[in-house]
Write a protein that holds these residues in place. Structure first.
Motif, short mmCIF file in Angstrom:
data_model
loop_
_atom_site.label_atom_id
_atom_site.label_comp_id
_atom_site.label_asym_id
_atom_site.label_seq_id
_atom_site.Cartn_x
_atom_site.Cartn_y
_atom_site.Cartn_z
N ASN A 144 0.84 -1.20 0.00
CA ASN A 144 0.00 0.00 0.00
C ASN A 144 0.87 1.24 0.00
O ASN A 144 1.82 1.35 0.79
CB ASN A 144 -0.90 0.02 1.23
N PRO A 145 0.58 2.22 -0.86
CA PRO A 145 1.44 3.41 -0.97
C PRO A 145 1.08 4.50 0.03
O PRO A 145 -0.06 4.62 0.48
CB PRO A 145 1.15 3.90 -2.40
N TYR A 146 2.09 5.28 0.37
CA TYR A 146 1.88 6.53 1.11
C TYR A 146 1.76 7.67 0.12
O TYR A 146 2.41 7.68 -0.93
CB TYR A 146 3.06 6.82 2.03
N GLY A 147 0.97 8.66 0.47
CA GLY A 147 0.88 9.89 -0.30
C GLY A 147 0.55 11.05 0.61
O GLY A 147 0.09 10.85 1.74
N LEU A 176 -1.75 6.64 4.40
CA LEU A 176 -1.56 5.34 3.76
C LEU A 176 -2.83 4.98 3.01
O LEU A 176 -3.92 4.97 3.59
CB LEU A 176 -1.25 4.28 4.82
N LEU A 177 -2.71 4.70 1.72
CA LEU A 177 -3.85 4.34 0.89
C LEU A 177 -3.98 2.83 0.89
O LEU A 177 -3.12 2.12 0.35
CB LEU A 177 -3.69 4.86 -0.54
N GLU A 178 -5.03 2.32 1.49
CA GLU A 178 -5.11 0.89 1.76
C GLU A 178 -5.87 0.10 0.70
O GLU A 178 -5.89 -1.14 0.75
CB GLU A 178 -5.76 0.66 3.13
N ASP A 179 -6.46 0.74 -0.28
CA ASP A 179 -7.26 0.01 -1.26
C ASP A 179 -6.59 -0.08 -2.63
O ASP A 179 -7.20 -0.51 -3.60
CB ASP A 179 -8.64 0.67 -1.41
N VAL A 180 -5.32 0.35 -2.72
CA VAL A 180 -4.58 0.30 -3.98
C VAL A 180 -3.14 -0.14 -3.69
O VAL A 180 -2.72 -0.19 -2.53
CB VAL A 180 -4.57 1.67 -4.70
N PHE A 181 -2.39 -0.43 -4.75
CA PHE A 181 -1.00 -0.84 -4.61
C PHE A 181 -0.06 0.24 -5.14
O PHE A 181 -0.45 1.09 -5.95
CB PHE A 181 -0.74 -2.14 -5.37
N ALA A 182 1.19 0.19 -4.69
CA ALA A 182 2.20 1.16 -5.09
C ALA A 182 2.71 0.88 -6.50
O ALA A 182 2.61 -0.23 -7.02
CB ALA A 182 3.37 1.15 -4.10
N TYR A 204 5.86 2.85 0.85
CA TYR A 204 4.76 1.89 0.94
C TYR A 204 4.88 1.08 2.23
O TYR A 204 5.91 1.06 2.89
CB TYR A 204 4.78 0.95 -0.27
N GLU A 205 3.80 0.39 2.57
CA GLU A 205 3.78 -0.60 3.64
C GLU A 205 3.35 -1.93 3.03
O GLU A 205 2.39 -1.99 2.25
CB GLU A 205 2.80 -0.20 4.74
N GLU A 206 4.04 -2.99 3.39
CA GLU A 206 3.67 -4.31 2.89
C GLU A 206 2.42 -4.81 3.60
O GLU A 206 2.19 -4.52 4.78
CB GLU A 206 4.82 -5.31 3.10
N THR A 207 1.62 -5.57 2.87
CA THR A 207 0.43 -6.19 3.46
C THR A 207 0.62 -7.70 3.44
O THR A 207 1.60 -8.23 2.90
CB THR A 207 -0.83 -5.81 2.67
#
Length: 446
Positions: A74-77, A87-93, A110-113
């Motif tokens: 999940n990417p940060y913006g 942190l955007l939790e519904d899309v990927f970086a 990003y943060e790994e899920t």
């Protein structure tokens, strides 16, 4: 969760059509479809830190760069309305793999899920979108155009490769460079050889005395990542090397031939073959540069090769700090000190010595790394730093190296500027330089 770094002192990227404002964040869905996030700007990552960026940190994405989706990440913006990092939790970086000659300054944040697999061995750079253009965080570190996108006419390269393969059906080295490196992996160095220009690769050794975590030609099963290409499985004869190297040196513009390539192990394990080959080449032609890309593990062998006529050496290092170097290379029967000594020996012979410096934001610009680099330069009298992007999954690298916190970084561009200010004679680049470039920088030492 990653920490935010607020006190970073960044030197801006060299002018190259910077955007007027911060690019918008790029994301993708599970199917790999890419989108711009109108409400979020790009945030950078440096080691374990989130970094706020400015327009001057970006350049237009160089032609020939590629995009990578980052599944289960999940990417940060930065929210354009609130100014907060989210942190955007519904899309990927999404990341960029920038073209050769460009060095990354920040990675995507990003943060790994759950379910995140180790990323393939590529370099992942922050990327965004603004006013119809893609932008990335990188600097052009080498003006040499030998691997620029426009230099490669795929149809012409394939034709030249096939013609050469048909001309030398019994030469195993040429067959390897053609069928594997040029036609299968589109290796720029191999393609340039078949086009009769610049630097030609000469792989020699199927074995290695390092066990690099990020080796692109061999990976043990326990790493759970794939090598990016097949390794050479034979040792060429001198005659096979001469058949390709001598004509290249005699006819190519700005000619270089280089032992030690990504499709082989460590060339110093066959140093006697290299010594005899250098002597044989120089009996036939004095033109061009004979270079060795190596881990620098055998300083005595390096000494003998320079006595035989070797012109330059490039030693690969993920870090100039002994512990990080050792934990990454996992060396067999050599130590960090041998590597440093090999660089020094090259300069004692009055020859060109580069380091292939795996550049990774948060590591390369760490203050301890910077201070150690200064010491290495002073001790070895280093000629050149090749700031080459590190092809590695950052989180996997952190885990394997046992690092939980990289601390605040100086900024990659800041380190580059600081080293140049103190050591103005040090050449910067991405490629092994031809004779003309070496002579230019050698003149600065006088």
């Amino acid at each position: 969760m990653l920490k935010e770094q607020s006190n970073i002192h960044k030197t801006k990227a060299a002018a190259n059509q910077h955007p007027d404002s911060l690019p918008l964040l790029l994301t993708c869905d599970a199917e790999g479809n890419m989108f711009e996030e109108e409400n979020y700007e790009v945030i950078g990552r440096s080691g374990t830190r989130l970094v706020s960026l400015e327009p001057e940190d970006f350049i237009e994405l160089p032609e020939g760069s590629e995009f990578f989706t980052m599944p289960c990440r999940n990417p940060y913006g930065r929210n354009v309305h609130t100014g907060e990092i989210e942190l955007l939790e519904d899309v990927f970086a999404v990341a960029a793999f920038v073209s050769p000659a460009y060095t990354q300054t920040f990675m995507p944040a990003y943060e790994e899920t759950e379910g995140a697999e180790t990323l393939p061995l590529y370099a992942y750079t922050a990327v965004g979108w603004l006013d119809g253009k893609f932008y990335t965080t990188a600097v052009r570190i080498d003006p040499d155009k030998r691997q620029d996108f426009e230099q490669f006419d795929c149809e012409a390269i394939e034709q030249k490769t096939v013609e050469t393969l048909e001309k030398f059906p019994e030469n195993r080295l040429i067959q390897h460079l053609g069928n594997n490196c040029s036609l299968t992996y589109s290796c720029p160095a191999a393609r340039n050889f078949f086009m009769g220009r610049w630097e030609a690769p000469i792989p020699l050794s199927p074995a290695c005395n390092s066990n690099c975590l990020g080796c692109i030609s061999f990976q043990p099963e326990e790493h759970e990542i794939d090598a990016m290409q097949n390794r050479l499985d034979f040792i060429p004869y001198i005659e096979e090397v001469l058949e390709m190297a001598v004509p290249h040196l005699e006819t190519a513009p700005l000619p270089i031939v280089s032992f030690g390539q990504g499709c082989e192990g460590e060339p110093l394990l066959v140093w006697q073959l290299i010594r005899d080959t250098i002597i044989a080449i120089r009996k036939k032609t004095k033109r061009g540069i004979i270079n060795l890309n190596t881990n620098g593990s055998k300083p005595e062998a390096v000494d003998e090769l320079f006595k035989a006529g070797l012109d330059s050496i490039r030693v690969s290092m993920n870090s100039v700090r002994k512990d990080l170097y050792t934990n990454y290379y996992l060396p067999n029967n050599y130590e960090y000190e041998d590597v440093i000594e090999s660089i020094k020996i090259a300069r004692q012979h009055g020859k060109w010595a580069s380091i292939n410096y795996f550049t990774l934001p948060g590591f390369t610009d760490n203050i301890e790394e910077y201070e150690t680099l200064r010491q290495v330069i002073e001790y070895t009298d280093l000629s050149m730093i090749q700031w080459r992007n590190f092809n590695i999954d950052l989180n996997w690298y952190l885990e394997k190296m046992g690092i939980e916190d990289t601390g605040d970084g100086m900024g990659v561009a800041e380190v580059m500027e600081a080293i140049h200010e103190e050591f103005p004679h040090i050449a910067y680049g991405y490629f092994n330089p031809p004779l003309e470039v070496q002579e230019k920088y050698n003149a600065l030492r006088k």
